[in-house]
Design a protein around this motif. Structure first.
Motif, PDB file in Angstrom:
ATOM      1  N   VAL A 233       0.934  -1.159   0.153  1.00 43.73           N
ATOM      2  CA  VAL A 233      -0.153   0.014  -0.061  1.00 43.73           C
ATOM      3  C   VAL A 233       1.047   1.258   0.136  1.00 43.73           C
ATOM      4  N   PHE A 234       1.997   1.217   0.672  1.00 41.18           N
ATOM      5  CA  PHE A 234       2.839   2.448   0.717  1.00 41.18           C
ATOM      6  C   PHE A 234       3.329   2.615  -0.533  1.00 41.18           C
ATOM      7  N   ALA A 235       3.972   1.736  -1.076  1.00 40.60           N
ATOM      8  CA  ALA A 235       4.626   1.789  -2.556  1.00 40.60           C
ATOM      9  C   ALA A 235       3.505   2.494  -3.663  1.00 40.60           C
ATOM     10  N   LEU A 236       2.304   1.475  -3.794  1.00 40.61           N
ATOM     11  CA  LEU A 236       1.353   1.897  -4.621  1.00 40.61           C
ATOM     12  C   LEU A 236       0.661   3.358  -4.422  1.00 40.61           C
ATOM     13  N   THR A 237       0.525   3.918  -3.232  1.00 39.85           N
ATOM     14  CA  THR A 237       0.108   5.290  -3.160  1.00 39.85           C
ATOM     15  C   THR A 237       1.038   6.109  -3.415  1.00 39.85           C
ATOM     16  N   TRP A 238       2.514   5.977  -3.208  1.00 35.79           N
ATOM     17  CA  TRP A 238       3.536   6.842  -3.501  1.00 35.79           C
ATOM     18  C   TRP A 238       3.441   7.077  -4.806  1.00 35.79           C
ATOM     19  N   ASP A 239       3.461   6.103  -5.594  1.00 34.73           N
ATOM     20  CA  ASP A 239       3.539   6.052  -7.094  1.00 34.73           C
ATOM     21  C   ASP A 239       2.560   6.723  -7.835  1.00 34.73           C
ATOM     22  N   ILE A 240       1.492   6.977  -7.121  1.00 38.63           N
ATOM     23  CA  ILE A 240       0.523   7.831  -7.756  1.00 38.63           C
ATOM     24  C   ILE A 240       0.980   9.327  -8.270  1.00 38.63           C
TER      25      ILE A 240
ATOM     26  N   SER B 164       7.048  13.284  -3.477  1.00 39.23           N
ATOM     27  CA  SER B 164       6.741  13.558  -2.165  1.00 39.23           C
ATOM     28  C   SER B 164       7.389  12.588  -1.252  1.00 39.23           C
ATOM     29  N   PHE B 165       7.870  13.490  -0.156  1.00 35.44           N
ATOM     30  CA  PHE B 165       8.406  12.943   0.869  1.00 35.44           C
ATOM     31  C   PHE B 165       7.619  12.936   2.249  1.00 35.44           C
ATOM     32  N   GLY B 166       6.428  13.240   2.097  1.00 35.70           N
ATOM     33  CA  GLY B 166       5.577  13.625   3.229  1.00 35.70           C
ATOM     34  C   GLY B 166       4.346  12.738   3.258  1.00 35.70           C
ATOM     35  N   ASN B 167       4.247  11.745   2.338  1.00 33.91           N
ATOM     36  CA  ASN B 167       2.829  11.183   2.231  1.00 33.91           C
ATOM     37  C   ASN B 167       2.553  10.192   3.700  1.00 33.91           C
ATOM     38  N   VAL B 168       3.792   9.983   4.349  1.00 42.61           N
ATOM     39  CA  VAL B 168       3.431   9.211   5.828  1.00 42.61           C
ATOM     40  C   VAL B 168       2.699  10.433   6.749  1.00 42.61           C
ATOM     41  N   LEU B 169       2.439  11.292   6.354  1.00 38.56           N
ATOM     42  CA  LEU B 169       1.402  12.359   7.160  1.00 38.56           C
ATOM     43  C   LEU B 169       0.150  11.929   7.176  1.00 38.56           C
ATOM     44  N   PHE B 170      -0.450  11.231   6.169  1.00 37.36           N
ATOM     45  CA  PHE B 170      -1.762  10.681   5.999  1.00 37.36           C
ATOM     46  C   PHE B 170      -1.727   9.472   6.673  1.00 37.36           C
ATOM     47  N   PHE B 171      -0.726   8.811   6.645  1.00 38.33           N
ATOM     48  CA  PHE B 171      -0.614   7.365   7.365  1.00 38.33           C
ATOM     49  C   PHE B 171      -1.043   7.585   8.846  1.00 38.33           C
ATOM     50  N   GLY B 172      -0.201   8.680   9.454  1.00 41.20           N
ATOM     51  CA  GLY B 172      -0.294   9.100  10.770  1.00 41.20           C
ATOM     52  C   GLY B 172      -1.369   9.503  11.189  1.00 41.20           C
ATOM     53  N   ILE B 173      -2.166  10.334  10.501  1.00 43.82           N
ATOM     54  CA  ILE B 173      -3.680  10.858  10.628  1.00 43.82           C
ATOM     55  C   ILE B 173      -4.586   9.711  10.631  1.00 43.82           C
ATOM     56  N   GLY B 174      -4.290   8.705   9.837  1.00 44.93           N
ATOM     57  CA  GLY B 174      -5.339   7.552   9.981  1.00 44.93           C
ATOM     58  C   GLY B 174      -5.307   6.762  11.144  1.00 44.93           C
ATOM     59  N   ALA B 175      -3.783   6.532  11.642  1.00 42.98           N
ATOM     60  CA  ALA B 175      -3.510   5.790  12.676  1.00 42.98           C
ATOM     61  C   ALA B 175      -4.232   6.504  14.033  1.00 42.98           C
ATOM     62  N   TYR B 176      -4.015   7.695  14.130  1.00 43.42           N
ATOM     63  CA  TYR B 176      -4.534   8.621  15.257  1.00 43.42           C
ATOM     64  C   TYR B 176      -6.111   8.740  15.388  1.00 43.42           C
ATOM     65  N   THR B 177      -6.651   9.072  14.150  1.00 42.05           N
ATOM     66  CA  THR B 177      -7.956   8.904  14.063  1.00 42.05           C
ATOM     67  C   THR B 177      -8.862   7.923  14.420  1.00 42.05           C
TER      68      THR B 177
ATOM     69  N   TRP C  91      10.919   4.777   2.755  1.00 42.02           N
ATOM     70  CA  TRP C  91      10.820   3.452   2.214  1.00 42.02           C
ATOM     71  C   TRP C  91       9.573   3.312   0.981  1.00 42.02           C
ATOM     72  N   MET C  92       8.570   4.287   1.391  1.00 47.57           N
ATOM     73  CA  MET C  92       7.756   4.282   0.167  1.00 47.57           C
ATOM     74  C   MET C  92       8.429   4.616  -1.181  1.00 47.57           C
ATOM     75  N   VAL C  93       9.404   5.413  -1.070  1.00 45.94           N
ATOM     76  CA  VAL C  93      10.037   5.972  -2.276  1.00 45.94           C
ATOM     77  C   VAL C  93      10.797   5.100  -2.748  1.00 45.94           C
ATOM     78  N   LEU C  94      11.677   4.427  -1.800  1.00 44.05           N
ATOM     79  CA  LEU C  94      12.567   3.336  -2.286  1.00 44.05           C
ATOM     80  C   LEU C  94      11.800   2.132  -2.866  1.00 44.05           C
ATOM     81  N   MET C  95      10.817   1.679  -2.455  1.00 46.19           N
ATOM     82  CA  MET C  95      10.189   0.680  -2.974  1.00 46.19           C
ATOM     83  C   MET C  95       9.610   0.874  -4.414  1.00 46.19           C
ATOM     84  N   ALA C  96       8.836   1.850  -4.677  1.00 45.65           N
ATOM     85  CA  ALA C  96       8.454   2.299  -5.886  1.00 45.65           C
ATOM     86  C   ALA C  96       9.527   2.395  -6.948  1.00 45.65           C
ATOM     87  N   ILE C  97      10.732   2.996  -6.580  1.00 46.15           N
ATOM     88  CA  ILE C  97      11.777   2.862  -7.456  1.00 46.15           C
ATOM     89  C   ILE C  97      12.426   1.776  -7.853  1.00 46.15           C
ATOM     90  N   LEU C  98      12.473   0.911  -6.544  1.00 44.62           N
ATOM     91  CA  LEU C  98      13.189  -0.490  -6.878  1.00 44.62           C
ATOM     92  C   LEU C  98      12.364  -1.105  -7.675  1.00 44.62           C
TER      93      LEU C  98
END
Length: 332
Positions: free
Chosen positions: A40-47, A56-69, A246-253
């Motif tokens: 999910v990390f890699a697919l969403t970053w690749d959009i 983007s180096f800030g997509n983890v922002l939305f992951f954290g918002i979801g966890a706390y919400t 990791w999001m970035v690395l996985m998509a590039i990899l």
């Protein structure tokens, strides 16, 4: 055998393996669940990063918002575990998408390295805000409600939730990339100014793309927070140096700008990381860095691009037989 039959066969085998995995490898259920999270990390970053060309180096922002919400809903609404969890997941995705919608017009007006730096700043700021906000535990973090079932059932429960989420993300993006949305993102990546001159509302498509990524990341954060059982603001929710990178690395990899590249990259990255942590403890980060460096140098188009060059041409010709998708999807 036509290309369509081959894809269906591979998909069926993959689905059966995914369903059987928790019973075939019960000791690794948590690691397998995190594999789907990485997908999910890699697919969403690749959009944005691959298809639209916005790193983007800030997509983890939305992951954290979801966890706390999700954790707040479970803690404060008194709906029981399953009721609070279900409501928390739904609100987590919506909250993350809403934040993306509010931030999109200003952040997505930036381009190039300005956009990348701005998104990095968002994740850092979010971590600092969460670490100082007592309502969500501040630097001490939050503990999510305990799963009411047995430990074995708990692992399988979250495994299948994350596997389902990864599958839904993949299918949704596959459909979107094959239509006008995918063509618009490609035009933005290739030449945004020319696309604007031809009448394409690039800002609108960028905001939509960011909201889609945020929605699925919010859902992932809700499920992963309950899987781990504890939400730390810097080490989990807004973990830019780990999850964000990791999001970035996985998509590039795997091969950015493709459909299956991020999936393949996530699988290889997660497996390699687990092996390095098991057998190269103390040197695992060095080994991972060298591994990524080797892929970037020798496979600049990612694993998907490398496989396309390595596989025999006759296999490529065979895959074209019966192929009934658009030219853009064929490249994915």
């Amino acid at each position: 055998m036509t290309s369509r039959q081959l894809r269906l066969g591979i998909g069926a085998v993959g689905a059966l393996a995914a369903v059987a995995a928790p019973w075939l490898a019960p000791s690794f259920v948590t690691q397998l669940a995190f594999l789907w999270l990485m997908v999910v990390f890699a697919l969403t970053w690749d959009i944005m990063g691959g298809h639209a060309g916005y790193n983007s180096f800030g997509n983890v922002l939305f992951f954290g918002i979801g966890a706390y919400t999700c954790a707040i809903v479970q803690r404060d609404l008194g709906m029981g575990y399953l009721g609070g969890f279900a409501g928390g997941i739904a609100l987590a995705g919506l909250a993350a998408a809403l934040v993306a919608l509010l931030l999109g017009p200003s952040v997505l007006a930036l381009r190039g390295h300005y956009f990348a730096i701005a998104t990095l700043g968002l994740s850092v700021a979010a971590a600092d805000i969460a670490a100082g906000w007592r309502y969500i535990g501040a630097a001490s973090g939050m503990t999510t409600p305990q799963y009411p079932g047995a430990i074995e059932d708990r692992g399988r429960f979250f495994y299948f939730l994350l596997a389902t989420l990864a599958g839904l993300t993949l299918l949704t993006l596959r459909r979107l990339y094959a239509g006008r949305f995918g063509l618009a993102l490609g035009a933005i990546r290739d030449d945004e100014e020319k696309a604007e001159a031809m009448g394409l509302s690039t800002t609108r498509y960028k905001i939509i793309a960011w909201c889609i990524a945020a929605f699925f990341l919010g859902l992932a954060g809700a499920v992963a927070g309950n899987l781990v059982g504890y939400i730390d603001p810097r080490e989990f929710a807004f973990a830019g140096p780990t999850y964000g990178v990791w999001m970035v690395l996985m998509a590039i990899l795997g091969g950015r700008g493709t459909l299956w590249g991020p999936v393949l990259g996530a699988g290889v990255f997660h497996l390699t990381q687990e092996l390095f942590w098991t057998y190269l403890l103390g040197w695992q980060r060095v080994a991972m860095g060298l591994f990524i460096l080797a892929v970037v140098v020798y496979l600049p188009q990612g694993l998907v691009g490398g496989l396309e060059r390595i596989l025999p041409r006759r296999l490529g010709a065979a895959s074209a037989v019966g192929h009934d998708t658009s030219p853009r999807e064929a490249g994915q």
